[in-house]
Scaffold this motif. Structure first.
Motif, short mmCIF file in Angstrom:
data_model
loop_
_atom_site.label_atom_id
_atom_site.label_comp_id
_atom_site.label_asym_id
_atom_site.label_seq_id
_atom_site.Cartn_x
_atom_site.Cartn_y
_atom_site.Cartn_z
N SER A 1 0.83 -1.19 0.00
CA SER A 1 0.00 0.00 0.00
C SER A 1 0.87 1.25 0.00
O SER A 1 2.08 1.19 0.24
N ARG A 2 0.25 2.41 -0.25
CA ARG A 2 1.05 3.64 -0.30
C ARG A 2 0.21 4.86 0.06
O ARG A 2 -1.02 4.85 -0.06
N PHE A 3 0.91 5.90 0.50
CA PHE A 3 0.33 7.23 0.63
C PHE A 3 0.65 8.01 -0.64
O PHE A 3 1.75 7.91 -1.18
N GLU A 4 -0.29 8.82 -1.06
CA GLU A 4 -0.10 9.60 -2.28
C GLU A 4 0.54 10.95 -1.95
O GLU A 4 0.12 12.00 -2.44
N GLY A 5 1.56 10.91 -1.12
CA GLY A 5 2.25 12.11 -0.70
C GLY A 5 2.75 11.95 0.72
O GLY A 5 2.60 10.88 1.33
N PRO A 6 3.36 12.97 1.30
CA PRO A 6 3.83 12.89 2.69
C PRO A 6 2.67 12.62 3.64
O PRO A 6 1.57 13.16 3.48
N PRO B 1 -11.48 9.18 21.45
CA PRO B 1 -11.16 10.10 20.35
C PRO B 1 -10.65 9.39 19.11
O PRO B 1 -9.83 8.48 19.19
N HIS B 2 -11.17 9.81 17.97
CA HIS B 2 -10.75 9.23 16.71
C HIS B 2 -11.21 10.11 15.55
O HIS B 2 -12.05 11.00 15.73
N LYS B 3 -10.68 9.83 14.40
CA LYS B 3 -11.15 10.44 13.16
C LYS B 3 -11.63 9.30 12.26
O LYS B 3 -10.91 8.32 12.06
N ARG B 4 -12.81 9.45 11.72
CA ARG B 4 -13.38 8.43 10.84
C ARG B 4 -13.68 9.06 9.49
O ARG B 4 -14.36 10.07 9.42
N VAL B 5 -13.14 8.46 8.43
CA VAL B 5 -13.38 8.98 7.09
C VAL B 5 -14.16 7.94 6.29
O VAL B 5 -14.18 6.75 6.63
N ARG B 6 -14.79 8.41 5.23
CA ARG B 6 -15.62 7.52 4.42
C ARG B 6 -14.80 6.47 3.70
O ARG B 6 -15.20 5.30 3.61
N GLU C 1 -9.62 9.61 1.19
CA GLU C 1 -9.72 10.87 1.93
C GLU C 1 -8.49 11.12 2.79
O GLU C 1 -8.27 12.25 3.24
N ILE C 2 -7.71 10.07 3.06
CA ILE C 2 -6.46 10.26 3.82
C ILE C 2 -5.26 9.87 2.94
O ILE C 2 -4.21 9.48 3.44
N GLY C 3 -5.45 9.97 1.62
CA GLY C 3 -4.34 9.81 0.69
C GLY C 3 -3.81 8.41 0.53
O GLY C 3 -2.67 8.23 0.07
#
Length: 281
Positions: free
Chosen positions: A110-115, A216-221, A225-227
């Motif tokens: 897997s990868r991030f599409e940026g820093p 506490p957390h962050k939930r994205v669809r 959305e997190i690259g």
């Protein structure tokens, strides 16, 4: 303990729970050597994040980590997972690493599409994402299981595990996976389904979902959305150890037999009774 409910946006706090996600990247690979494609992918991740610590765990490093930080009992449970189910061992190991160290675990394909700093602020506490699995979407049908029919949108992805050290979500996940290993019977499922249920995203989701309003957390669809990209092109590796994919294995996921589990339980009880007797004497 005083509690404030999370809005899911990363702005909630809970007394006694750390929300800072340290700049640590963790990856796992159990084979003898990475393919050139996967080496390049890992190198890109390091190069894009020069201010982050980076660790790639092989089988020996993983076992040393568990032995050092969790002890013999957890290592024994890890060893009960048949090594042909390398994905199951990698599931448990990633939870143990991020719970102890905090940071970002990412599958080697897997990868991030940026820093990473472009997508993760670092104060979210924990980050959760689901699949774009609706009709016509890129991962149509992914992560939908009857075991988690109560979770809108299906499973939480575990190809990435992103959180603060000692976050209660992972404490619950680790406890659930260890219980699943101890209670396992072959009719609970083998092959890919066995991994998904016992150590993988179903176990991960079932443990976390009841706690969403508490910590506490962050939930994205979805991961975009997190690259995040689930799998780079031409990265498929059927089995880093034996050349066959774990999903094709039809033997039990857990090697410990039922009589062995019973005997182990009796032995633990006898030890406890013996300790009580010595305290009374």
């Amino acid at each position: 303990m005083s509690r404030k409910k999370s809005s899911g946006s990363g702005d909630a706090t809970l007394s006694g729970v750390e929300t800072a996600i340290p700049k640590k990247i963790h990856q796992i690979y159990f084979g003898d050597d990475l393919s050139e494609r996967l080496k390049a992918n890992a190198r890109e991740l390091r190069d894009l994040n020069p201010g982050w610590e980076y660790a790639l765990y092989d089988a020996h490093m993983g076992e040393d980590f568990i032995r050092t930080h969790y002890g013999a009992d957890v290592l024994q449970a890890y060893h009960h997972l048949d090594p042909r189910y390398y994905a199951a061992r990698a599931d448990l190991l990633r939870y143990l690493i991020v719970y102890r160290e905090g940071g970002v675990y990412l599958d080697i394909k897997s990868r991030f599409e940026g820093p990473i700093d472009k997508f993760i602020r670092g104060d979210e506490g924990f980050v959760l994402s689901q699949w774009r699995n609706g009709t016509g979407e890129i991962h149509e049908g992914f992560g939908i299981y009857r075991d988690i029919a109560f979770v809108p949108g299906g499973e939480f992805q575990n190809f990435h595990v992103i959180g603060a050290a000692k976050h209660p979500f992972l404490n619950a996940v680790i406890e659930a996976v260890l219980r699943n290993i101890n209670a396992y019977a072959p009719w609970h499922a083998v092959g890919r389904t066995g991994v998904v249920r016992v150590t993988g995203p179903v176990a991960y989701t079932r443990a976390i979902f009841p706690l969403l309003e508490l910590f506490p957390h962050k939930r994205v669809r979805h991961e975009g959305e997190i690259g995040l990209q689930y799998s780079i092109p031409e990265a498929y590796d059927p089995d880093p150890v034996r050349g066959g994919h774990y999903s094709a294995v039809s033997d039990p996921l857990v090697r410990m037999s039922a009589p062995g589990k019973i005997a182990s339980g009796l032995f633990a009880k006898l030890r406890s009774l013996g300790a009580s007797a010595r305290r009374r004497s």
